[in-house]
Design an enzyme around this catalytic site. Structure first.
Site, PDB file in Angstrom:
ATOM      1  N   THR A  72       0.849  -1.197   0.000  1.00 12.42           N
ATOM      2  CA  THR A  72       0.000   0.000   0.000  1.00 12.42           C
ATOM      3  C   THR A  72       0.880   1.240   0.000  1.00 12.42           C
ATOM      4  OG1 THR A  72      -1.640  -1.204   1.305  1.00 12.42           O
ATOM      5  CG2 THR A  72      -1.893   1.181   1.156  1.00 12.42           C
ATOM      6  N   HIS A 131      -1.885   5.562 -14.277  1.00 10.43           N
ATOM      7  CA  HIS A 131      -2.542   4.444 -13.602  1.00 10.43           C
ATOM      8  C   HIS A 131      -4.041   4.484 -13.849  1.00 10.43           C
ATOM      9  CE1 HIS A 131       1.230   3.940 -11.335  1.00 10.43           C
ATOM     10  NE2 HIS A 131       0.794   2.713 -11.112  1.00 10.43           N
ATOM     11  N   LYS A 135      -6.964   4.279  -8.626  1.00 10.43           N
ATOM     12  CA  LYS A 135      -5.796   4.520  -7.762  1.00 10.43           C
ATOM     13  C   LYS A 135      -5.986   5.840  -7.022  1.00 10.43           C
ATOM     14  CE  LYS A 135      -0.762   4.445  -7.572  1.00 10.43           C
ATOM     15  NZ  LYS A 135      -0.809   3.551  -6.412  1.00 10.43           N
TER      16      LYS A 135
END
Length: 234
Positions: A72, A131, A135
């Site tokens: 993470t 991304h 995200k």
């Protein structure tokens, strides 16, 4: 091994598939903070949640002496606290901004290129990451790791999101596009030419496979580690 997956989203489910293929047992799957009763007989935890809850998840795991892999990003202002707690508990913790084997080789290439290009100030550095729209953090942890790799091997002093306020600052552009697993490009731009290195992820499996390798590697160890340790890149 008995594995706990903390953060059972798309990545967690892909990790589960690979764990089962490799003969492991997924004994815990959670989308909440783990509790003591959840962690009985757990050998290693793999944590892929979100920035808001990652620190508490990891702290709970380490306090219960569960070796932990975390991918993470967006919570690293608390990393020093986790490292201190991990040392106090004589546990094992491995953080990776990106677990893909290809990305970790890309990190090494980035550092070597930065060292080479440091001799040529006429080239300006730019960093771009793309991304998927789900995200939450920007820039990505991978982009930050790339920027830090450049800073450690050049006269650059910091990075800024979408800014280039001086020659010492690396600007990072972060784009969010539907269904893009991840793309990172480091560019060296002069008046006469451009040098670029790019890593493009095609699926989540590369990230998930690296996380599983890290979980297998960390079992039985103590200390704070990175994917460089897993891959023997130091």
């Amino acid at each position: 091994m008995n594995i706990a997956i903390i953060g059972y989203g798309k990545m967690g489910k892909t990790i589960e598939e690979i764990l089962i293929e490799r003969g492991h047992t997924v004994s815990v799957k959670l989308n909440r903070k783990p509790e003591v009763d959840d962690l009985k007989n757990v050998d290693v935890a793999i944590e892929f949640s979100n920035p808001e809850v990652a620190f508490e998840n990891i702290r709970t795991l380490i306090e219960n002496k569960i070796p932990t892999i975390s991918g993470t990003t967006g919570w690293l202002e608390h990393l020093h606290e986790i490292i201190e707690l991990n040392q106090k508990k004589d546990c094992a913790f491995l953080y990776g901004s990106n677990f893909s084997l290809g990305v970790n080789l890309f990190f090494e290439l980035n550092e070597r290129l930065a060292k080479l290009m440091a001799k040529y100030p006429e080239y300006k550095i730019e960093l771009e990451e793309i991304h998927h729209t789900q995200k939450l953090d920007a820039p990505s942890g991978t982009a930050i790791s790339l920027a830090r790799g450049i800073i450690e091997n050049s006269d650059k002093t910091d990075w800024k999101l979408d800014e280039s306020i001086s020659d010492e600052i690396i600007p990072i552009k972060a784009l969010r596009i539907e269904n893009v697993p991840g793309m990172h490009t480091v560019s060296y731009i002069s008046e006469v030419d451009t040098i670029e290195i790019t890593h493009t992820a095609h699926t989540r499996k590369g990230f998930a496979f690296g996380a599983v390798l890290a979980a297998e590697w960390i079992h039985g160890k103590s200390g704070f580690f990175s994917m460089k340790d897993v891959l023997g890149l130091d």
